[in-house]
Design an enzyme around this catalytic site. Structure first.
Site, PDB file in Angstrom:
ATOM      1  N   THR A 149       0.817  -1.214   0.000  1.00 61.27           N
ATOM      2  CA  THR A 149       0.000   0.000   0.000  1.00 61.27           C
ATOM      3  C   THR A 149       0.848   1.261   0.000  1.00 61.27           C
ATOM      4  O   THR A 149       2.046   1.237   0.303  1.00 61.27           O
ATOM      5  CB  THR A 149      -0.935   0.030   1.231  1.00 61.27           C
ATOM      6  N   ASP A 150       0.184   2.371  -0.312  1.00 60.02           N
ATOM      7  CA  ASP A 150       0.833   3.672  -0.238  1.00 60.02           C
ATOM      8  C   ASP A 150       0.520   4.317   1.115  1.00 60.02           C
ATOM      9  O   ASP A 150      -0.048   3.665   1.999  1.00 60.02           O
ATOM     10  CB  ASP A 150       0.383   4.559  -1.404  1.00 60.02           C
ATOM     11  N   GLN A 151       0.857   5.581   1.287  1.00 57.62           N
ATOM     12  CA  GLN A 151       0.645   6.260   2.572  1.00 57.62           C
ATOM     13  C   GLN A 151      -0.825   6.357   2.969  1.00 57.62           C
ATOM     14  O   GLN A 151      -1.149   6.514   4.130  1.00 57.62           O
ATOM     15  CB  GLN A 151       1.248   7.667   2.541  1.00 57.62           C
TER      16      GLN A 151
END
Length: 139
Positions: free
Chosen positions: A15-17
């Site tokens: 995942t990203d932030q």
């Protein structure tokens, strides 16, 4: 038509932030689904490679419908969309636990000799794979 479903738990590293799965991971998930699909047919990519045959991707298409997030469990549904004795087009759908469609896609593969990357006929070189694909390809 044969469809194989493979469950994946979305990992934090994917995942990203914002906690949303990065788009590149869906291609990896397609590979997981395709490998499981082939295993369900009774075959093995690893064995094929030991026999000197590779199956590179020659085309890839991905459509993003809805994000998936960290902590979710998703299912990758995989099937043979098209097969002509040389090329195999696999179809994919990624759905979340609620059954919502998140991603669709397909990948097209050919088989080549490992030593020179020359294309081979699946029909002639891998007759058992050919028989299986003829039986289960989308009609």
């Amino acid at each position: 038509m044969k469809i194989v479903s493979t469950k994946i738990a979305v990992r934090y590293a994917e995942t990203d932030q914002m906690g949303v799965v990065h788009h590149s991971n869906y291609v990896v998930w397609f590979e997981v689904g395709r490998t499981e699909f082939i295993k369900e047919l009774g075959f093995s990519y690893a064995e094929m490679e030991r026999d000197g045959i590779l199956s590179p991707v020659i085309d890839l298409q991905v459509s993003y419908k809805q994000p998936t997030t960290y902590g979710e469990e998703v299912s990758i549904h995989t099937w043979v969309e098209e097969y002509d004795g040389i090329r195999v087009k696999y179809g994919y759908e990624v759905k979340n636990k609620a059954g919502q469609l998140c991603v669709t896609g397909n990948s097209v593969h050919v088989c080549v000799k490992k030593d020179n990357f020359r294309p081979i006929s699946i029909r002639k070189t891998l007759p058992h794979w050919h028989e299986a694909y003829e039986k289960i390809k989308k009609k």
